[in-house]
Motif scaffolding. Structure first.
Motif, mmCIF file in Angstrom:
data_model
loop_
_atom_site.group_PDB
_atom_site.id
_atom_site.type_symbol
_atom_site.label_atom_id
_atom_site.label_comp_id
_atom_site.label_asym_id
_atom_site.label_seq_id
_atom_site.Cartn_x
_atom_site.Cartn_y
_atom_site.Cartn_z
ATOM 1 N N GLU A 20 -0.672 3.912 -13.811
ATOM 2 C CA GLU A 20 -1.133 3.086 -12.695
ATOM 3 C C GLU A 20 -2.225 3.843 -11.940
ATOM 4 O O GLU A 20 -2.049 5.020 -11.629
ATOM 5 N N ILE A 21 -3.318 3.133 -11.638
ATOM 6 C CA ILE A 21 -4.390 3.738 -10.849
ATOM 7 C C ILE A 21 -4.366 3.109 -9.459
ATOM 8 O O ILE A 21 -4.499 1.886 -9.333
ATOM 9 N N GLY A 22 -4.197 3.927 -8.424
ATOM 10 C CA GLY A 22 -4.128 3.417 -7.052
ATOM 11 C C GLY A 22 -2.692 3.258 -6.606
ATOM 12 O O GLY A 22 -2.176 2.140 -6.484
ATOM 13 N N GLY A 33 2.878 2.832 -2.983
ATOM 14 C CA GLY A 33 3.873 3.100 -4.025
ATOM 15 C C GLY A 33 4.752 1.895 -4.329
ATOM 16 O O GLY A 33 5.632 1.967 -5.192
ATOM 17 N N TYR A 34 4.503 0.780 -3.644
ATOM 18 C CA TYR A 34 5.366 -0.393 -3.856
ATOM 19 C C TYR A 34 5.263 -0.934 -5.291
ATOM 20 O O TYR A 34 6.280 -1.114 -5.974
ATOM 21 N N GLN A 35 4.022 -1.146 -5.732
ATOM 22 C CA GLN A 35 3.852 -1.644 -7.105
ATOM 23 C C GLN A 35 4.419 -0.626 -8.118
ATOM 24 O O GLN A 35 5.056 -1.016 -9.096
ATOM 25 N N THR A 36 4.216 0.652 -7.843
ATOM 26 C CA THR A 36 4.744 1.717 -8.719
ATOM 27 C C THR A 36 6.259 1.584 -8.871
ATOM 28 O O THR A 36 6.801 1.693 -9.975
ATOM 29 N N LEU A 67 -12.269 0.355 -6.172
ATOM 30 C CA LEU A 67 -11.981 1.614 -6.855
ATOM 31 C C LEU A 67 -13.122 2.554 -6.467
ATOM 32 O O LEU A 67 -14.289 2.227 -6.641
ATOM 33 N N VAL A 68 -12.772 3.705 -5.906
ATOM 34 C CA VAL A 68 -13.781 4.627 -5.390
ATOM 35 C C VAL A 68 -13.730 5.906 -6.213
ATOM 36 O O VAL A 68 -12.641 6.420 -6.479
ATOM 37 N N GLY A 69 -14.893 6.401 -6.598
ATOM 38 C CA GLY A 69 -14.929 7.624 -7.413
ATOM 39 C C GLY A 69 -14.686 8.872 -6.576
ATOM 40 O O GLY A 69 -14.965 8.892 -5.378
HETATM 41 N N1 SAH Z 1 -0.667 -0.669 -5.583
HETATM 42 C C1 SAH Z 1 -0.754 -0.301 -4.176
HETATM 43 C C2 SAH Z 1 -1.927 -0.928 -3.483
HETATM 44 C C3 SAH Z 1 -3.111 -0.238 -3.795
HETATM 45 S S1 SAH Z 1 -4.527 -0.406 -2.789
HETATM 46 C C4 SAH Z 1 0.491 -0.658 -3.424
HETATM 47 O O1 SAH Z 1 1.375 -1.306 -3.999
HETATM 48 O O2 SAH Z 1 0.594 -0.261 -2.270
HETATM 49 C C5 SAH Z 1 -5.547 0.522 -3.909
HETATM 50 C C6 SAH Z 1 -5.313 1.999 -3.870
HETATM 51 O O3 SAH Z 1 -6.189 2.579 -4.832
HETATM 52 C C7 SAH Z 1 -5.656 2.659 -2.539
HETATM 53 O O4 SAH Z 1 -4.576 3.415 -2.094
HETATM 54 C C8 SAH Z 1 -6.860 3.541 -2.868
HETATM 55 O O5 SAH Z 1 -6.897 4.744 -2.109
HETATM 56 C C9 SAH Z 1 -6.642 3.817 -4.336
HETATM 57 N N2 SAH Z 1 -7.846 4.182 -5.097
HETATM 58 C C10 SAH Z 1 -9.099 3.663 -5.004
HETATM 59 N N3 SAH Z 1 -9.918 4.246 -5.898
HETATM 60 C C11 SAH Z 1 -9.167 5.157 -6.577
HETATM 61 C C12 SAH Z 1 -9.445 6.079 -7.635
HETATM 62 N N4 SAH Z 1 -10.667 6.197 -8.180
HETATM 63 N N5 SAH Z 1 -8.428 6.861 -8.083
HETATM 64 C C13 SAH Z 1 -7.184 6.768 -7.550
HETATM 65 N N6 SAH Z 1 -6.860 5.918 -6.544
HETATM 66 C C14 SAH Z 1 -7.841 5.121 -6.071
#
Ligand code: SAH
Length: 223
Positions: free
Chosen positions: A87-89, A93-96, A210-212
């Motif tokens: 999972e990215i982001g 942590g809810y979705q995780t 999505l931020v680098g």
């Molecule tokens: N799935 C999360 C919601 C995510 S919001 C939940 O259930 O709460 C998107 C998240 O992606 C943010 O926390 C942001 O900081 C992160 N994010 C953005 N770009 C990212 C990157 N390149 N690598 C890792 N995390 C990133």
């Protein structure tokens, strides 16, 4: 049980009915949503709204996704209990936590240190020991661990990062919001097949970008 707790349970049941009404038919997905307490993933001032079908702020300009979006993405991932998921982001942590209840192991990457630390505390509190979380730029993937059976990106990019496509196992599924602006994003599902990648458009979504790289450390005036 306190009146607050019973009110939350009533709201949770109402939300589950709404999700069913909106077409979420997978009982395992609904069961995972029922078991993960969303109220501990939101700031205390939003606890009463934890079971409303809305995205909520979690700090650092980020949001925890709307429950219907979490349910849809989880369902469309077609998770199996032996799957390794990337999972990215991590965000709150809810979705995780929802993914962790339906798969073997979840590897999750977040670029904000404070969000990651808070999410890790919640995983420990819920005894979700099959989650491995790390700080980093998720667009680069998790180099030591591929391939992954499933990959979920919860922040929108103009294109799906190549490193993530490449980290997908044969037969694997990747889900990601794609689009530059907040409006006009589409949820894309990519399957890795023998001959290449098969893409499907699952409809409109609204995600933070999505931020680098990692955020710069805050630099205050020297004293
Ligand atoms: N799935 C999360 C919601 C995510 S919001 C939940 O259930 O709460 C998107 C998240 O992606 C943010 O926390 C942001 O900081 C992160 N994010 C953005 N770009 C990212 C990157 N390149 N690598 C890792 N995390 C990133």
């Amino acid at each position: 049980m306190s009146p607050e707790e019973s009110a939350l349970i009533a709201k949770k049941l109402k939300l589950l009915m709404e999700l069913r009404g909106a077409g979420i038919g997978d009982a395992r997905v609904l069961g995972a949503i029922e078991k993960v307490p969303r109220e501990i993933f939101v700031p205390p001032s939003f606890r009463d709204s934890a079971y409303e079908n809305v995205a909520l702020p979690i700090g650092h300009g980020q949001t925890v996704s709307q429950p219907s979006v979490v349910a849809l993405m989880t369902e469309k991932l077609e998770l199996g209990e032996r799957h390794n998921v990337l999972e990215i982001g991590t965000g709150s942590g809810y979705q995780t936590a929802v993914l962790a209840r339906l798969s073997r192991r979840v590897f999750t990457i977040e670029r904000h240190r404070a969000l990651l630390a808070a999410a890790e505390r919640r995983f420990a509190e819920l005894k979700l020991y099959n989650i491995v979380a790390r700080l980093g730029d998720g667009a680069r993937g998790w180099r030591e661990q591929p391939p992954f059976d499933r990959i979920l990106v919860t922040a929108a990019a103009r294109e799906i990062p190549a490193a993530l496509r490449e980290a997908l196992a044969p037969g694997g599924i990747l889900l990601a919001p794609v689009g530059k602006e907040r409006r006009g994003q589409r949820l894309m599902r990519i399957r890795r097949e023998e001959e290449g990648f098969l893409a499907e458009d699952l409809g409109p979504v609204h995600f933070v970008p999505l931020v680098g790289g990692l955020p710069r450390p805050a630099v205050g005036p020297r004293r």
